[in-house]
Design a protein around this motif. Structure first.
Motif, PDB file in Angstrom:
ATOM      1  N   ASP A   1     -11.819   0.200  10.497  1.00  0.00           N
ATOM      2  CA  ASP A   1     -10.991   1.362  10.058  1.00  0.00           C
ATOM      3  C   ASP A   1     -11.102   2.624  10.707  1.00  0.00           C
TER       4      ASP A   1
ATOM      5  N   LYS B   1      -8.984  -1.275   5.316  1.00  0.00           N
ATOM      6  CA  LYS B   1      -8.107  -0.547   4.545  1.00  0.00           C
ATOM      7  C   LYS B   1      -6.951   0.090   5.434  1.00  0.00           C
ATOM      8  N   ALA B   2      -7.208   0.306   6.685  1.00  0.00           N
ATOM      9  CA  ALA B   2      -6.278   0.902   7.463  1.00  0.00           C
ATOM     10  C   ALA B   2      -5.555   0.360   8.348  1.00  0.00           C
TER      11      ALA B   2
ATOM     12  N   ASN C   1      -1.999   3.472   0.732  1.00  0.00           N
ATOM     13  CA  ASN C   1      -2.238   2.841   1.912  1.00  0.00           C
ATOM     14  C   ASN C   1      -3.616   2.218   2.202  1.00  0.00           C
ATOM     15  N   SER C   2      -4.038   2.115   1.016  1.00  0.00           N
ATOM     16  CA  SER C   2      -5.559   1.406   1.196  1.00  0.00           C
ATOM     17  C   SER C   2      -5.642   0.034   0.508  1.00  0.00           C
TER      18      SER C   2
ATOM     19  N   GLY D   1       0.851  -1.108  -0.038  1.00  0.00           N
ATOM     20  CA  GLY D   1      -0.067  -0.032  -0.091  1.00  0.00           C
ATOM     21  C   GLY D   1       0.675   1.233   0.021  1.00  0.00           C
TER      22      GLY D   1
ATOM     23  N   PRO E   1      -6.677  -3.232   0.348  1.00  0.00           N
ATOM     24  CA  PRO E   1      -7.596  -3.971   1.200  1.00  0.00           C
ATOM     25  C   PRO E   1      -7.406  -5.471   1.651  1.00  0.00           C
TER      26      PRO E   1
END
Lengths: 344, 344
Positions: free
Chosen positions: B237, B267-268, A262-263, A257, A265
């Motif tokens: 997230d 995603k985080a 940075n996403s 990411g 999944p």
């Protein structure tokens, strides 16, 4: 005395979150600053001449909003020699390793860095290793592998560990620590040369993720008891799906990411509930107080005896930092990148 | 003796991964089976009459490939009374709680279930609580909250905990345990009625996630030291982005993905590295040996004294199981769903 050049690598501009950093644009090599080495006031601190600088994958993460200040030098891990000191902590001629600005000379007030950032450490180097090793397996990357393995792996002989980016300094030390503990090691990297290196380290199943899917290898070679993650995304999903009950995942990086916002999944996180999996976020200096002495007593010695091996790519010149960062983000380096800035 | 009806709820068909289960299609109420209560061979075991059955969110996860066998009864948590016994473990008239087939009568060989599935427990009910409570706060959901909180929270007075689905049996007990430990509690659920219940439990900041975004509340009320996750996806997230350093995330459910193929992306996750966050997958029975005695000594007593509160939605009739499952997956229930199957 005439002023001396104090060249720097400046952080010039935040790159697009979905793009690689551009040498000359994201970072700029600047030679406008000078320093009077004999007279610059130290205010009780000490003056360090930079000898070597490290280039590490995490640096891309500092290139976003709230990271490196724009117009200021990059900072990260380096090794230098003390050329003047007013501090009782160090004396002229000492070698120090730790947080440095990416410039030819640094004035430091103390060995102690602001928490939780790295302190400087005086390196004695009794084993007479090449100094660059103290930025690799005997430095921050080595500590990352060693502290994380000791703190979180709960490794048991015969278990299966999967290591992503196994040819880098962290991954390659994890592989070697795991083999010393009697585990079966499955590891991947992105070229045939890296695969050969991982095999030479004793990796039981080494593969090139560009030609073989992690999910397929793990379905066959797993289930995975420990996953050492440098990638995130699909790699983490593959490990989650192919994990054993009570597996440990050590999250040490998420390169998938870094240049795409940075996403990336992760979709299989639900696996952790029914399998009682724990995921540990590994920030190396969180455990510095616990393992630092042990690390310096153990790892340099094992390296000097040839019991632990490493690869390194030494580049020459501070002006090469930007290109080296890009090369590393693309995975095109072979082994730990260290920039040679100056001789002693 | 004439045979007695042994009605069952059968798992008839795997629902589409992206769809809710359909009562009458996914599950079917079946009355074709009979049992001779006096003469059916027990082979050293015991015969249990089902009084109450639990409906829990995790059951949707058993409706995929490799889960509930097709054509066989559902299984899960129930409470029954022993009506015949050849086992030294239980006697006629004992109440037992634990893993039961979703049918009117169960023959059991032992209190001990196959690992790591739930055993049966003989419930003495000295506090004379309604039996249904032993499927809620004094049963599996209560154990989930209690064991998970004791094992993983490392809660310190003054810390901030965020609880999703805070009006359910697990969430509502977590809220109350956290308040007893002196934490600030932020919790959400999906209706105004649930918000009122959470406030009545002492929740400091209770909100309806259908009208207010978790990320906005957490940005204001955080950073979060502990996140108790029942949702996954966006909620996780939001918690990751708004976590403190060394935060603990207890992953207990991921309802956001249960009816959409379990692929709700997170995603985080990269946040866990720099903040040294740990994510614990909580499978309740992994810690049964450690906390079970303490749980039964503590929780039923606190409930009987009114120091710990709960809500419950009691439905009547085994034939209602399918509809109750659907209602719960959609979050339309208020409190713990228990199915009343028969009187003693």
């Amino acid at each position: 005395m005439t002023p001396t050049r104090n060249a720097r690598v400046l952080f010039a501009e935040i790159p697009d979150a979905n793009a690689y950093p551009e040498p000359g644009k994201t970072t700029v090599y600047d030679t406008t600053q000078t320093i009077d080495l004999e007279n610059v006031p130290l205010n009780g601190g000490f003056l360090v001449k930079t000898l070597l600088l490290s280039v590490d994958p995490y640096m891309r993460q500092w290139m976003g909003p709230g990271g490196y200040p724009i117009g200021q030098p990059l900072f990260g891990f380096g090794l230098g020699i003390v050329i003047r000191s007013e501090s009782p902590e160090v004396k002229q001629g000492d070698h120090v390793e730790g947080s440095l600005l990416y410039q030819e000379y640094n004035i430091k007030q103390s060995l102690k860095g602001p928490e939780p950032v790295a302190d400087l450490t005086v390196i004695e180097n009794k084993e007479n290793l090449p100094w660059s090793v103290y930025l690799g397996l005997a430095g921050m990357p080595g500590k990352t592998a060693y502290y994380g393995w000791r703190e979180f792996s709960s490794a048991k002989k015969g278990e299966v560990v999967f290591v992503s980016t196994g040819a880098g300094p962290v991954g390659s030390l994890v592989i070697q620590l795991a083999k010393r503990d009697g585990l079966k090691v499955v590891a991947c990297a992105g070229s045939e040369e890296k695969v050969r290196f991982m095999k030479a380290l004793g990796t039981d199943v080494a593969f090139n993720y560009k030609t073989t899917k992690p999910s397929e290898v793990l379905a066959k070679e797993g289930p995975v008891d420990i996953y050492w993650d440098h990638v995130g995304g699909d790699f983490l999903d593959a490990a989650l799906v192919n994990s054993s009950r009570k597996a440990r995942i050590i999250s040490c990086g998420a390169i998938s990411g870094y240049n795409s916002g940075n996403s990336t999944p992760v979709k299989a996180l639900g696996q952790i509930i029914y399998k009682s999996i724990t995921i540990y976020g590994l920030y190396v200096f969180e455990n510095d107080h616990k393992y630092k002495d042990e690390f310096y007593k153990t790892i340099p010695h094992l390296i000097s005896e040839g019991q632990i091996r490493y690869t390194e790519e030494l580049e020459s010149g501070l002006e090469k930092v930007g290109e080296a960062i890009l090369k590393q983000q693309k995975g095109q380096n072979n082994g730990k990148i260290v920039i040679h800035v100056a001789d002693e």
